[in-house]
Design a protein around this motif. Structure first.
Motif, PDB file in Angstrom:
ATOM      1  N   ALA A   1      16.653  -3.510  18.898  1.00  0.00           N
ATOM      2  CA  ALA A   1      15.982  -2.213  18.996  1.00  0.00           C
ATOM      3  C   ALA A   1      15.901  -1.535  17.631  1.00  0.00           C
ATOM      4  O   ALA A   1      14.901  -0.885  17.304  1.00  0.00           O
ATOM      5  N   MET A   2      16.948  -1.693  16.811  1.00  0.00           N
ATOM      6  CA  MET A   2      16.952  -1.049  15.504  1.00  0.00           C
ATOM      7  C   MET A   2      15.872  -1.615  14.586  1.00  0.00           C
ATOM      8  O   MET A   2      15.325  -0.898  13.744  1.00  0.00           O
TER       9      MET A   2
ATOM     10  N   GLY B   1      18.360 -19.840  18.928  1.00  0.00           N
ATOM     11  CA  GLY B   1      18.123 -18.494  19.447  1.00  0.00           C
ATOM     12  C   GLY B   1      16.662 -18.102  19.341  1.00  0.00           C
ATOM     13  O   GLY B   1      15.776 -18.939  19.124  1.00  0.00           O
ATOM     14  N   PHE B   2      16.424 -16.810  19.490  1.00  0.00           N
ATOM     15  CA  PHE B   2      15.062 -16.282  19.401  1.00  0.00           C
ATOM     16  C   PHE B   2      15.148 -14.827  18.933  1.00  0.00           C
ATOM     17  O   PHE B   2      15.845 -14.027  19.547  1.00  0.00           O
ATOM     18  N   ASP B   3      14.500 -14.506  17.850  1.00  0.00           N
ATOM     19  CA  ASP B   3      14.375 -13.163  17.259  1.00  0.00           C
ATOM     20  C   ASP B   3      14.554 -13.218  15.754  1.00  0.00           C
ATOM     21  O   ASP B   3      13.827 -12.576  15.017  1.00  0.00           O
ATOM     22  N   ASP B   4      15.605 -13.911  15.286  1.00  0.00           N
ATOM     23  CA  ASP B   4      16.027 -13.907  13.884  1.00  0.00           C
ATOM     24  C   ASP B   4      16.476 -12.518  13.452  1.00  0.00           C
ATOM     25  O   ASP B   4      15.975 -11.943  12.481  1.00  0.00           O
ATOM     26  N   LEU B   5      17.448 -11.988  14.182  1.00  0.00           N
ATOM     27  CA  LEU B   5      18.071 -10.732  13.778  1.00  0.00           C
ATOM     28  C   LEU B   5      18.869 -10.946  12.498  1.00  0.00           C
ATOM     29  O   LEU B   5      19.348 -12.053  12.233  1.00  0.00           O
ATOM     30  N   PRO B   6      19.067  -9.920  11.676  1.00  0.00           N
ATOM     31  CA  PRO B   6      19.795 -10.087  10.408  1.00  0.00           C
ATOM     32  C   PRO B   6      21.164 -10.734  10.565  1.00  0.00           C
ATOM     33  O   PRO B   6      21.590 -11.520   9.713  1.00  0.00           O
ATOM     34  N   LEU B   7      21.871 -10.442  11.657  1.00  0.00           N
ATOM     35  CA  LEU B   7      23.235 -10.956  11.827  1.00  0.00           C
ATOM     36  C   LEU B   7      23.272 -12.468  11.990  1.00  0.00           C
ATOM     37  O   LEU B   7      24.329 -13.094  11.808  1.00  0.00           O
ATOM     38  N   THR B   8      22.154 -13.117  12.342  1.00  0.00           N
ATOM     39  CA  THR B   8      22.186 -14.553  12.622  1.00  0.00           C
ATOM     40  C   THR B   8      22.460 -15.377  11.368  1.00  0.00           C
ATOM     41  O   THR B   8      22.853 -16.540  11.472  1.00  0.00           O
ATOM     42  N   ARG B   9      22.251 -14.800  10.206  1.00  0.00           N
ATOM     43  CA  ARG B   9      22.520 -15.521   8.963  1.00  0.00           C
ATOM     44  C   ARG B   9      23.999 -15.511   8.602  1.00  0.00           C
ATOM     45  O   ARG B   9      24.440 -16.280   7.747  1.00  0.00           O
ATOM     46  N   TRP B  10      24.770 -14.634   9.249  1.00  0.00           N
ATOM     47  CA  TRP B  10      26.152 -14.422   8.826  1.00  0.00           C
ATOM     48  C   TRP B  10      27.181 -14.916   9.830  1.00  0.00           C
ATOM     49  O   TRP B  10      28.369 -14.909   9.542  1.00  0.00           O
ATOM     50  N   ILE B  11      26.748 -15.308  11.027  1.00  0.00           N
ATOM     51  CA  ILE B  11      27.707 -15.843  11.985  1.00  0.00           C
ATOM     52  C   ILE B  11      28.021 -17.290  11.602  1.00  0.00           C
ATOM     53  O   ILE B  11      27.324 -17.906  10.792  1.00  0.00           O
ATOM     54  N   GLY B  12      29.081 -17.853  12.169  1.00  0.00           N
ATOM     55  CA  GLY B  12      29.451 -19.214  11.827  1.00  0.00           C
ATOM     56  C   GLY B  12      29.357 -20.152  13.017  1.00  0.00           C
ATOM     57  O   GLY B  12      30.013 -19.926  14.033  1.00  0.00           O
ATOM     58  N   PRO B  13      28.540 -21.188  12.887  1.00  0.00           N
ATOM     59  CA  PRO B  13      27.608 -21.455  11.784  1.00  0.00           C
ATOM     60  C   PRO B  13      26.347 -20.593  11.897  1.00  0.00           C
ATOM     61  O   PRO B  13      26.021 -20.132  12.997  1.00  0.00           O
ATOM     62  N   PRO B  14      25.653 -20.373  10.781  1.00  0.00           N
ATOM     63  CA  PRO B  14      24.395 -19.612  10.844  1.00  0.00           C
ATOM     64  C   PRO B  14      23.447 -20.199  11.890  1.00  0.00           C
ATOM     65  O   PRO B  14      23.349 -21.422  12.040  1.00  0.00           O
ATOM     66  N   LEU B  15      22.776 -19.333  12.605  1.00  0.00           N
ATOM     67  CA  LEU B  15      22.028 -19.722  13.801  1.00  0.00           C
ATOM     68  C   LEU B  15      20.608 -20.172  13.480  1.00  0.00           C
ATOM     69  O   LEU B  15      19.837 -19.454  12.825  1.00  0.00           O
ATOM     70  N   THR B  16      20.245 -21.353  13.978  1.00  0.00           N
ATOM     71  CA  THR B  16      18.843 -21.754  14.019  1.00  0.00           C
ATOM     72  C   THR B  16      18.157 -20.897  15.082  1.00  0.00           C
ATOM     73  O   THR B  16      18.648 -20.763  16.201  1.00  0.00           O
ATOM     74  N   THR B  17      17.017 -20.323  14.747  1.00  0.00           N
ATOM     75  CA  THR B  17      16.392 -19.384  15.676  1.00  0.00           C
ATOM     76  C   THR B  17      14.890 -19.330  15.441  1.00  0.00           C
ATOM     77  O   THR B  17      14.375 -19.864  14.447  1.00  0.00           O
ATOM     78  N   VAL B  18      14.197 -18.709  16.359  1.00  0.00           N
ATOM     79  CA  VAL B  18      12.759 -18.487  16.237  1.00  0.00           C
ATOM     80  C   VAL B  18      12.556 -17.046  15.780  1.00  0.00           C
ATOM     81  O   VAL B  18      12.989 -16.110  16.445  1.00  0.00           O
ATOM     82  N   ARG B  19      11.924 -16.895  14.654  1.00  0.00           N
ATOM     83  CA  ARG B  19      11.700 -15.550  14.114  1.00  0.00           C
ATOM     84  C   ARG B  19      10.467 -14.926  14.749  1.00  0.00           C
ATOM     85  O   ARG B  19       9.368 -15.488  14.707  1.00  0.00           O
TER      86      ARG B  19
ATOM     87  N   LEU C   1      18.452   0.925  24.520  1.00  0.00           N
ATOM     88  CA  LEU C   1      18.552   1.231  23.090  1.00  0.00           C
ATOM     89  C   LEU C   1      19.988   0.968  22.651  1.00  0.00           C
ATOM     90  O   LEU C   1      20.746   1.879  22.348  1.00  0.00           O
ATOM     91  N   ASP C   2      20.375  -0.329  22.648  1.00  0.00           N
ATOM     92  CA  ASP C   2      21.782  -0.635  22.400  1.00  0.00           C
ATOM     93  C   ASP C   2      21.984  -1.922  21.619  1.00  0.00           C
ATOM     94  O   ASP C   2      23.004  -2.593  21.777  1.00  0.00           O
TER      95      ASP C   2
ATOM     96  N   PRO D   1       8.394 -11.385  14.266  1.00  0.00           N
ATOM     97  CA  PRO D   1       8.366 -10.335  13.236  1.00  0.00           C
ATOM     98  C   PRO D   1       8.471  -8.940  13.849  1.00  0.00           C
ATOM     99  O   PRO D   1       7.481  -8.210  13.963  1.00  0.00           O
ATOM    100  N   LEU D   2       9.665  -8.548  14.245  1.00  0.00           N
ATOM    101  CA  LEU D   2       9.853  -7.298  14.973  1.00  0.00           C
ATOM    102  C   LEU D   2       9.388  -6.085  14.177  1.00  0.00           C
ATOM    103  O   LEU D   2       8.734  -5.187  14.716  1.00  0.00           O
ATOM    104  N   ILE D   3       9.747  -6.035  12.903  1.00  0.00           N
ATOM    105  CA  ILE D   3       9.348  -4.880  12.090  1.00  0.00           C
ATOM    106  C   ILE D   3       7.832  -4.804  11.990  1.00  0.00           C
ATOM    107  O   ILE D   3       7.228  -3.736  12.169  1.00  0.00           O
ATOM    108  N   GLU D   4       7.184  -5.945  11.744  1.00  0.00           N
ATOM    109  CA  GLU D   4       5.724  -5.955  11.645  1.00  0.00           C
ATOM    110  C   GLU D   4       5.058  -5.623  12.975  1.00  0.00           C
ATOM    111  O   GLU D   4       4.017  -4.958  13.016  1.00  0.00           O
ATOM    112  N   MET D   5       5.649  -6.076  14.078  1.00  0.00           N
ATOM    113  CA  MET D   5       5.105  -5.741  15.395  1.00  0.00           C
ATOM    114  C   MET D   5       5.143  -4.228  15.612  1.00  0.00           C
ATOM    115  O   MET D   5       4.168  -3.632  16.092  1.00  0.00           O
ATOM    116  N   ALA D   6       6.272  -3.605  15.255  1.00  0.00           N
ATOM    117  CA  ALA D   6       6.398  -2.165  15.435  1.00  0.00           C
ATOM    118  C   ALA D   6       5.446  -1.411  14.513  1.00  0.00           C
ATOM    119  O   ALA D   6       4.833  -0.414  14.917  1.00  0.00           O
ATOM    120  N   GLU D   7       5.315  -1.879  13.269  1.00  0.00           N
ATOM    121  CA  GLU D   7       4.387  -1.237  12.340  1.00  0.00           C
ATOM    122  C   GLU D   7       2.954  -1.339  12.858  1.00  0.00           C
ATOM    123  O   GLU D   7       2.177  -0.362  12.781  1.00  0.00           O
TER     124      GLU D   7
END
Length: 352
Positions: A91-92, A289-307, A86-87, A309-315
């Motif tokens: 996880a969040m 990358g893989f996940d599409d965490l919120p921070l990936t849009r703000w790093i330089g350069p923004p990261l191409t990644t596989v999203r 949980l780090d 749906p973590l929130i939907e999976m948890a719901e």
């Protein structure tokens, strides 16, 4: 002398022949040669029971299929959510998804961590039995057969988000299309013209890691490219593992021009390794990358990644657990939500 008459209330009901086809607490107590209050203490996770007695009672509960009736005891308004770690912001995202459903239902969360172990310890199980939550959600974790039996006997439903291994057909689980995600990430890179594509994989003991690498291999085969085991490195889903593994790959005699990371945190480690080696992203090295965490849009350069749906999976897992608690039977015990490639600025055609 005529034989003594036995009062009907004194006759013993053999275990397994109770009217509902389910052993009763009293029958379990007789078989274990303990009192009914002692069995009740074991069921409720009380600590004041001798270990040998607790083991004997648990074995009988499992052997004779005891299951506590719904509504037979007070239920806490809690959902237990347990992570192997949980780090991270990963996880969040899962916490946020479960919390969305808990808020709708007027429930609260209990968060636990199993200190990196994929199976939580008995202390955690005892705590769950004492809390009597409406349900349990495990993340990248699993339960032993005995632990599953303990939850089942107390009528505490459970589900697994992104199970580490094959949970079996009888364990409700929610995952994502990991194979398809690995395929899409690698196909994107081959489409840009990359021919040496490395992988920084998650731990092979985890089913999601293996599926993503399998998708990578399938994309190479589709593009007519050979699979080279030298281009695969394995590590935990952390920045440090991504950094160490990519340093090795990028210092090969014939290094890859692109790297596919098992998750976004590993991708951040790749960014650091590239910076240290004087490589520009994406001019000298493409990264996915893989996940599409919120921070990936703000790093330089923004990261191409596989999203995924973590929130939907948890719901979905939370709603599944609550449906099970209400006595509903799911149409399927395995739900896989779709992944999607998100193209940003960390990938480009190879410069060499």
């Amino acid at each position: 002398m005529s034989p003594a008459k036995v009062h009907p209330q004194q006759e013993k009901t053999p275990i397994g022949e109770s009217p509902e086809g389910n052993a009763t607490l009293a029958e379990i107590a007789r078989a274990a040669e303990v009192s009914a209050p002692t069995v009740s203490k074991v069921l409720n996770g009380r600590a004041d029971v001798a270990p040998a007695t607790r083991t004997r009672v648990e074995e009988l509960l499992l052997l004779h299929g005891y299951r506590r009736r719904r509504g037979s005891t007070a239920q806490s308004q809690l959902i237990d959510l347990v992570f192997h770690e949980l780090d991270s912001s990963w996880a969040m995202e899962v916490v946020r998804g479960v919390e969305n459903v808990a808020r709708e239902e007027g429930l609260s969360l209990v968060l636990s961590e199993s200190a990196g172990r994929l199976t939580p310890g008995q202390t955690w199980v005892d705590g769950v039995l004492a809390r009597r939550p409406v349900g349990v959600i495990l993340v990248l974790s699993d339960l032993t057969a005995a632990q599953r039996a303990q939850l089942t006997s107390r009528n505490i439903p459970y589900a697994v988000v992104d199970p580490a291994g094959d949970p079996g057909d009888d364990v409700p689980s929610v995952g994502t299309t990991n194979w398809q995600g690995g395929l899409a990430a690698t196909r994107h890179l081959t489409g840009l013209g990359h021919r040496r594509i490395g992988v920084v994989s998650g731990p092979s003991r985890m089913m999601c890691s293996r599926a993503r690498v399998d998708g990578y291999r399938a994309a190479l085969e589709t593009a007519g490219l050979p699979f080279d085991p030298e281009l695969i490195r394995e590590g935990e889903f952390h920045h440090e593992a991504g950094y160490a593994a990519s340093l090795e790959l990028l210092q090969l005699p014939d290094p890859p021009t692109a790297l596919f990371a098992g998750n976004d945190l590993q991708a951040l480690g790749i960014y650091e390794a590239a910076r240290e080696l004087g490589l520009r992203i994406p001019e000298d090295l493409s990264v996915v990358g893989f996940d599409d965490l919120p921070l990936t849009r703000w790093i330089g350069p923004p990261l191409t990644t596989v999203r995924q749906p973590l929130i939907e999976m948890a719901e979905t897992a939370a709603r599944l657990v609550l449906d099970l608690r209400r006595g509903a039977r799911p149409a399927t015990t395995r739900v896989d939500l779709a992944t999607k490639l998100v193209v940003r600025s960390s990938t480009a055609e190879p410069s060499r």
